[in-house]
Design an enzyme around this catalytic site. Sequence first.
Site, short mmCIF file in Angstrom:
data_model
loop_
_atom_site.label_atom_id
_atom_site.label_comp_id
_atom_site.label_asym_id
_atom_site.label_seq_id
_atom_site.Cartn_x
_atom_site.Cartn_y
_atom_site.Cartn_z
N GLY A 43 0.71 -1.34 -0.15
CA GLY A 43 0.00 0.08 -0.07
C GLY A 43 0.96 1.36 -0.09
O GLY A 43 2.15 1.17 0.06
N SER A 44 0.12 2.43 0.03
CA SER A 44 0.93 3.80 -0.07
C SER A 44 1.94 4.03 1.20
O SER A 44 3.00 4.59 0.95
CB SER A 44 -0.10 4.70 -0.44
OG SER A 44 -0.96 4.90 0.48
N ASP A 95 3.37 -3.25 7.99
CA ASP A 95 2.29 -3.17 7.14
C ASP A 95 1.32 -2.02 7.76
O ASP A 95 1.31 -1.57 8.85
CB ASP A 95 1.50 -4.51 7.14
CG ASP A 95 0.59 -4.62 5.91
OD1 ASP A 95 0.77 -3.79 5.20
OD2 ASP A 95 0.26 -5.78 5.69
N ALA A 97 -3.03 -0.40 7.20
CA ALA A 97 -4.34 -0.80 7.41
C ALA A 97 -5.24 0.24 6.90
O ALA A 97 -4.83 1.28 6.79
CB ALA A 97 -4.68 -1.28 8.99
N GLY A 110 -7.69 -3.41 1.52
CA GLY A 110 -8.22 -2.37 0.39
C GLY A 110 -7.48 -2.49 -0.79
O GLY A 110 -7.85 -2.20 -1.86
N GLU A 117 -0.82 -10.71 3.32
CA GLU A 117 -0.50 -9.97 4.56
C GLU A 117 -0.93 -10.81 5.74
O GLU A 117 -0.04 -10.65 6.69
CB GLU A 117 -1.34 -8.74 4.32
CG GLU A 117 -0.59 -7.77 3.19
CD GLU A 117 -1.59 -6.48 2.97
OE1 GLU A 117 -1.29 -5.46 2.45
OE2 GLU A 117 -2.96 -6.78 3.55
C1 5RP Z 1 -3.46 -3.59 1.25
C2 5RP Z 1 -3.68 -3.18 2.67
C3 5RP Z 1 -3.06 -1.85 2.95
O1 5RP Z 1 -2.45 -1.84 4.10
C4 5RP Z 1 -4.31 -0.84 3.14
O2 5RP Z 1 -5.12 -0.67 2.05
C5 5RP Z 1 -3.58 0.68 3.45
O3 5RP Z 1 -3.18 1.01 2.25
P1 5RP Z 1 -2.59 2.62 2.50
O4 5RP Z 1 -1.30 2.63 3.22
O5 5RP Z 1 -2.50 2.92 0.89
O6 5RP Z 1 -3.83 3.71 2.95
O7 5RP Z 1 -4.41 -3.87 3.55
O8 5RP Z 1 -4.03 -4.81 1.18
#
Ligand code: 5RP
Length: 237
Positions: A43-44, A95, A97, A110, A117
């Site tokens: 994710g970002s 990681d 969330a 998301g 994960e």
């Molecule tokens: C991917 C995830 C990400 O950790 C989550 O969507 C958060 O993403 P971002 O850092 O882009 O807000 O669970 O499967």
Amino acid sequence: MDIYFIFEKWGKEHMTQDELKKNVAKAALEYIPENAIIGVGTGSTVNYFIDFLATIKYKIQGAVASSKATEARLKSLGIPIFDLNTVSEVEITIDSADAYNPYCQLVKGGGGALTREKILAAASHTFLCIVDESKETKIFGTFPIPIEVIPMARSFVAREIVKLEGNPVYRPNFITDNGNIILDVHHWVIAEPIKLERTLNNIPGVVCNGLFADKPADTLLISTQQGLKIIKNKLSG
Ligand code: 5RP
């Protein structure tokens, strides 16, 4: 549950969400043990972390990636990649969330990488989750719960979810790294996340669901406008 507030100002007021993500990603570097193999999410927020990790890459042995996208970014920055099957231990996984609560329970997926994960988080001694304060949620359900499903079971699983009073929506034009589809479940008010996580795991055809409640994060680093907030899950020791 221990909660610490570190009112160490970030050096700037009124930050954007991206700036908050970047700051918490940098703060996670303090948690990386020397010579370790670490797990890396997707994710970002994690992308920012990977960029910072590259600055200390000689301190670690390498990383296990939770997705093809993360693997490509790690490789492009010269960080050695390990296959989980060849690694005896993963010391820490970092990681992010989509939602968190004060008990370090999470909603993830998301970006669609939830299965790998969850495997990485379970296979690691420590699961460190880095988020910004916009993701705080008292009762899960506002952010749709992603469910990875074997393609042939899509309609069956969707009907089972309707029986559980969820509204499953097929994620269009999306195939996971494992070759499966995602159903995003809207309009759930989740009073008992552990119970629902286990119930979903018992539906044939469900590979994984985005509730990370049964095994919450060990530590949450939360980037707030006031500074870094840390929640430690005492139960995880
Ligand atoms: C991917 C995830 C990400 O950790 C989550 O969507 C958060 O993403 P971002 O850092 O882009 O807000 O669970 O499967």
